[in-house]
Scaffold this active site. Structure first.
Site, PDB file in Angstrom:
ATOM      1  N   SER A 117       0.857  -1.208  -0.124  1.00 22.46           N
ATOM      2  CA  SER A 117      -0.042   0.065  -0.137  1.00 22.46           C
ATOM      3  C   SER A 117       0.800   1.262   0.025  1.00 22.46           C
ATOM      4  O   SER A 117       0.304   2.585  -0.142  1.00 22.46           O
ATOM      5  CB  SER A 117      -0.756   0.082   1.237  1.00 22.46           C
ATOM      6  OG  SER A 117      -0.066  -0.196   2.370  1.00 22.46           O
ATOM      7  N   HIS A 138      -2.644  -3.408  -5.986  1.00 26.65           N
ATOM      8  CA  HIS A 138      -3.289  -2.740  -4.416  1.00 26.65           C
ATOM      9  C   HIS A 138      -4.720  -3.134  -4.316  1.00 26.65           C
ATOM     10  O   HIS A 138      -5.542  -2.543  -4.988  1.00 26.65           O
ATOM     11  CB  HIS A 138      -2.994  -1.419  -4.234  1.00 26.65           C
ATOM     12  CG  HIS A 138      -3.239  -1.028  -2.966  1.00 26.65           C
ATOM     13  ND1 HIS A 138      -3.509   0.334  -2.483  1.00 26.65           N
ATOM     14  CD2 HIS A 138      -3.245  -1.609  -1.748  1.00 26.65           C
ATOM     15  CE1 HIS A 138      -3.536   0.525  -1.192  1.00 26.65           C
ATOM     16  NE2 HIS A 138      -3.598  -0.735  -0.664  1.00 26.65           N
ATOM     17  N   GLU A 150      -5.763  -1.001  -7.477  1.00 28.79           N
ATOM     18  CA  GLU A 150      -4.976   0.153  -7.996  1.00 28.79           C
ATOM     19  C   GLU A 150      -3.669  -0.736  -8.649  1.00 28.79           C
ATOM     20  O   GLU A 150      -3.197  -1.568  -8.110  1.00 28.79           O
ATOM     21  CB  GLU A 150      -4.387   1.006  -6.920  1.00 28.79           C
ATOM     22  CG  GLU A 150      -5.074   1.926  -6.483  1.00 28.79           C
ATOM     23  CD  GLU A 150      -4.714   2.947  -5.329  1.00 28.79           C
ATOM     24  OE1 GLU A 150      -4.902   4.157  -5.267  1.00 28.79           O
ATOM     25  OE2 GLU A 150      -3.986   2.445  -4.276  1.00 28.79           O
ATOM     26  N   ASN A 188      -4.760   5.734  -0.906  1.00 27.61           N
ATOM     27  CA  ASN A 188      -4.081   6.233   0.475  1.00 27.61           C
ATOM     28  C   ASN A 188      -3.690   7.716   0.551  1.00 27.61           C
ATOM     29  O   ASN A 188      -3.456   8.415   1.293  1.00 27.61           O
ATOM     30  CB  ASN A 188      -3.350   5.340   0.912  1.00 27.61           C
ATOM     31  CG  ASN A 188      -3.673   4.112   1.190  1.00 27.61           C
ATOM     32  OD1 ASN A 188      -4.798   3.838   1.559  1.00 27.61           O
ATOM     33  ND2 ASN A 188      -3.081   3.116   1.372  1.00 27.61           N
TER      34      ASN A 188
HETATM   35  N1  CAA Z   1     -15.168 -10.915   4.003  1.00 24.59           N
HETATM   36  C1  CAA Z   1     -16.023 -11.172   3.046  1.00 24.59           C
HETATM   37  N2  CAA Z   1     -17.255 -10.584   3.012  1.00 24.59           N
HETATM   38  C2  CAA Z   1     -17.508  -9.459   4.034  1.00 24.59           C
HETATM   39  C3  CAA Z   1     -16.576  -9.258   4.964  1.00 24.59           C
HETATM   40  C4  CAA Z   1     -15.324  -9.873   4.789  1.00 24.59           C
HETATM   41  N3  CAA Z   1     -14.284  -9.740   5.774  1.00 24.59           N
HETATM   42  N4  CAA Z   1     -16.855  -8.294   5.582  1.00 24.59           N
HETATM   43  C5  CAA Z   1     -18.148  -8.063   5.125  1.00 24.59           C
HETATM   44  N5  CAA Z   1     -18.405  -8.602   4.463  1.00 24.59           N
HETATM   45  C6  CAA Z   1     -19.740  -8.807   3.213  1.00 24.59           C
HETATM   46  C7  CAA Z   1     -20.914  -9.233   4.300  1.00 24.59           C
HETATM   47  O1  CAA Z   1     -21.105 -10.595   4.198  1.00 24.59           O
HETATM   48  C8  CAA Z   1     -22.006  -8.513   3.449  1.00 24.59           C
HETATM   49  O2  CAA Z   1     -22.258  -9.324   2.382  1.00 24.59           O
HETATM   50  P1  CAA Z   1     -23.797  -9.385   1.731  1.00 24.59           P
HETATM   51  O3  CAA Z   1     -24.143  -7.828   1.492  1.00 24.59           O
HETATM   52  O4  CAA Z   1     -23.590 -10.067   0.480  1.00 24.59           O
HETATM   53  O5  CAA Z   1     -24.686 -10.068   2.837  1.00 24.59           O
HETATM   54  C9  CAA Z   1     -21.415  -7.305   2.982  1.00 24.59           C
HETATM   55  O6  CAA Z   1     -20.076  -7.364   3.151  1.00 24.59           O
HETATM   56  C10 CAA Z   1     -22.034  -6.161   4.175  1.00 24.59           C
HETATM   57  O7  CAA Z   1     -21.333  -6.523   5.294  1.00 24.59           O
HETATM   58  P2  CAA Z   1     -22.029  -6.294   6.653  1.00 24.59           P
HETATM   59  O8  CAA Z   1     -23.614  -6.204   6.661  1.00 24.59           O
HETATM   60  O9  CAA Z   1     -21.742  -7.323   7.887  1.00 24.59           O
HETATM   61  O10 CAA Z   1     -21.659  -4.866   7.290  1.00 24.59           O
HETATM   62  P3  CAA Z   1     -21.646  -3.499   6.386  1.00 24.59           P
HETATM   63  O11 CAA Z   1     -22.753  -3.380   5.830  1.00 24.59           O
HETATM   64  O12 CAA Z   1     -21.424  -2.743   7.804  1.00 24.59           O
HETATM   65  O13 CAA Z   1     -20.288  -3.572   5.566  1.00 24.59           O
HETATM   66  C11 CAA Z   1     -18.062  -2.914   5.115  1.00 24.59           C
HETATM   67  C12 CAA Z   1     -19.131  -3.833   6.195  1.00 24.59           C
HETATM   68  C13 CAA Z   1     -18.261  -3.819   3.720  1.00 24.59           C
HETATM   69  C14 CAA Z   1     -16.739  -3.390   5.760  1.00 24.59           C
HETATM   70  C15 CAA Z   1     -18.571  -1.520   5.027  1.00 24.59           C
HETATM   71  O14 CAA Z   1     -18.463  -0.869   6.528  1.00 24.59           O
HETATM   72  C16 CAA Z   1     -17.484  -0.846   4.288  1.00 24.59           C
HETATM   73  O15 CAA Z   1     -17.530  -0.783   3.134  1.00 24.59           O
HETATM   74  N6  CAA Z   1     -16.218   0.043   5.084  1.00 24.59           N
HETATM   75  C17 CAA Z   1     -15.193   0.521   4.435  1.00 24.59           C
HETATM   76  C18 CAA Z   1     -14.301  -0.386   3.966  1.00 24.59           C
HETATM   77  C19 CAA Z   1     -13.133   0.435   3.494  1.00 24.59           C
HETATM   78  O16 CAA Z   1     -12.912   1.689   3.349  1.00 24.59           O
HETATM   79  N7  CAA Z   1     -12.190  -0.328   2.824  1.00 24.59           N
HETATM   80  C20 CAA Z   1     -10.804   0.146   2.665  1.00 24.59           C
HETATM   81  C21 CAA Z   1      -9.760   0.602   3.477  1.00 24.59           C
HETATM   82  S1  CAA Z   1      -8.265   0.981   2.918  1.00 24.59           S
HETATM   83  C22 CAA Z   1      -7.498  -0.453   2.396  1.00 24.59           C
HETATM   84  O17 CAA Z   1      -7.802  -1.328   2.414  1.00 24.59           O
HETATM   85  C23 CAA Z   1      -6.303   0.068   1.719  1.00 24.59           C
HETATM   86  C24 CAA Z   1      -5.150   0.344   2.566  1.00 24.59           C
HETATM   87  O18 CAA Z   1      -3.851   0.332   1.899  1.00 24.59           O
HETATM   88  C25 CAA Z   1      -5.061   1.109   3.882  1.00 24.59           C
END
Ligand code: CAA
Length: 289
Positions: A117, A138, A150, A188
């Site tokens: 990242s 990424h 990415e 990021n």
């Molecule tokens: N693995 C697989 N599926 C997952 C999961 C996981 N770890 N976590 C959640 N899901 C799935 C659930 O099964 C659910 O699927 P369905 O809709 O098919 O039933 C769906 O995602 C939604 O999950 P929840 O209902 O449990 O929870 P939510 O609606 O609150 O969503 C979330 C959870 C998807 C994490 C949401 O909160 C979200 O998109 N958050 C932001 C995440 C984000 O910004 N990620 C990027 C981080 S930065 C990065 O990764 C890069 C870096 O270099 C730092």
């Protein structure tokens, strides 16, 4: 390309292995010990099991996906992989050692990719057997849910390598954006200043942890507030990337918020340690300030 190898069976590596297997690839999944990769496969089995119970996948498909994932304890089986994705700890010395070792078995046409990242691709390409076949891919967490990759080229990355990664991304259903090999790439570069600013706001007493998060979830329609998201990513990771932005650009606007540094020094790294801006030990997260 028939098979994909994933090195590093943490949350990102497991997610990459899962989406690759769902797309029909044979997947080799490795970590420092075979047992770690086997546990990651069990975790993927649980994720697929939840998809089955929600009727998003049938049982037979879930079994087939799982069968395509082979945990391995050494790199030799990866000699047949068309794409090797390194998703190990975000430390350049560890990644370089992996490239050196897997480089000994890497197929002559195979692409070696890093899920870094923050570490420059051109620099890391020097530790790979062929800089033309080295590239940054990424992914975002949780990998099965997030629709983006990415793609970052080093100075020597060939068009053929880019084409192969684009085909792979299309097969696993992810949109590719092309980023230059610049600190933080695209996401990021934009995300971390926002999370860091939320930390400054908290430290300066602008608002409480829940109010900062509610403001962003309800006022901007983000799925998670910035402090919840920082905990989700890991506060050490947030600090590390912020420092990369700061040192890579020399721009003081990227300096880390003191409260972020403090939490990391306390070992309160977010969800993975059970405590960050929230305490996760009970049924629902409780703010730590
Ligand atoms: N693995 C697989 N599926 C997952 C999961 C996981 N770890 N976590 C959640 N899901 C799935 C659930 O099964 C659910 O699927 P369905 O809709 O098919 O039933 C769906 O995602 C939604 O999950 P929840 O209902 O449990 O929870 P939510 O609606 O609150 O969503 C979330 C959870 C998807 C994490 C949401 O909160 C979200 O998109 N958050 C932001 C995440 C984000 O910004 N990620 C990027 C981080 S930065 C990065 O990764 C890069 C870096 O270099 C730092």
């Amino acid at each position: 390309m028939q098979s994909v190898a994933v090195i590093g069976a943490g949350q990102m590596g497991a997610g990459i292995a899962q989406v690759s297997a769902q797309a029909g690839y044979q997947v080799f999944l490795s970590d420092v010990e075979l047992a770690v990769a086997e546990r990651a496969k069990d975790y993927i089995g649980n994720v697929l099991g939840r998809a089955v119970s929600k009727q998003k996948m049938d049982v037979q498909e879930a079994e087939n996906v799982l069968k395509r994932i082979q945990p391995v304890g050494e790199y030799e089986p990866m000699a047949t992989a068309g794409l090797v994705i390194e998703a190990a700890t975000e430390r350049e010395d560890i990644k370089r050692k992996i490239f050196d070792e897997v480089g000994k078995v890497l197929g002559h046409q195979a692409v070696l990719a890093s899920n870094t990242s923050s570490i420059p691709i051109t620099r890391m390409a020097q530790a790979s057997p062929d800089a033309e076949r080295f590239v940054g891919v990424h992914f975002f967490n949780p990998v099965p849910v997030m629709g983006l990759i990415e793609l970052i080229c080093g100075l020597a990355t060939s068009d053929e390598t880019v084409g192969k990664v684009e085909s792979y991304a299309a097969a696993i259903g992810k949109k590719v954006v092309h980023a230059n090999d610049a600190p933080g790439f695209i996401v990021n570069r934009i995300l971390l200043p926002m999370l860091n600013e939320a930390c400054f706001a908290l430290g300066e007493g602008v608002a409480t942890i829940p109010d900062i998060d509610a403001a962003v979830t309800l006022g901007l329609n983000h799925p998670m507030g910035p402090l919840t998201l920082a905990d989700f990513i890991g506060l050490d990771t947030c600090l590390h990337i912020t420092n990369v932005l700061y040192s890579g650009t020399g721009d003081p606007k990227f300096r880390a918020a003191p409260i972020l540094v403090k939490y990391v020094e306390a070992g309160w790294l977010g969800r993975k340690t059970g405590k960050g801006f929230y305490d996760y030990s009970g049924d629902a997260p409780v703010p730590t300030r």
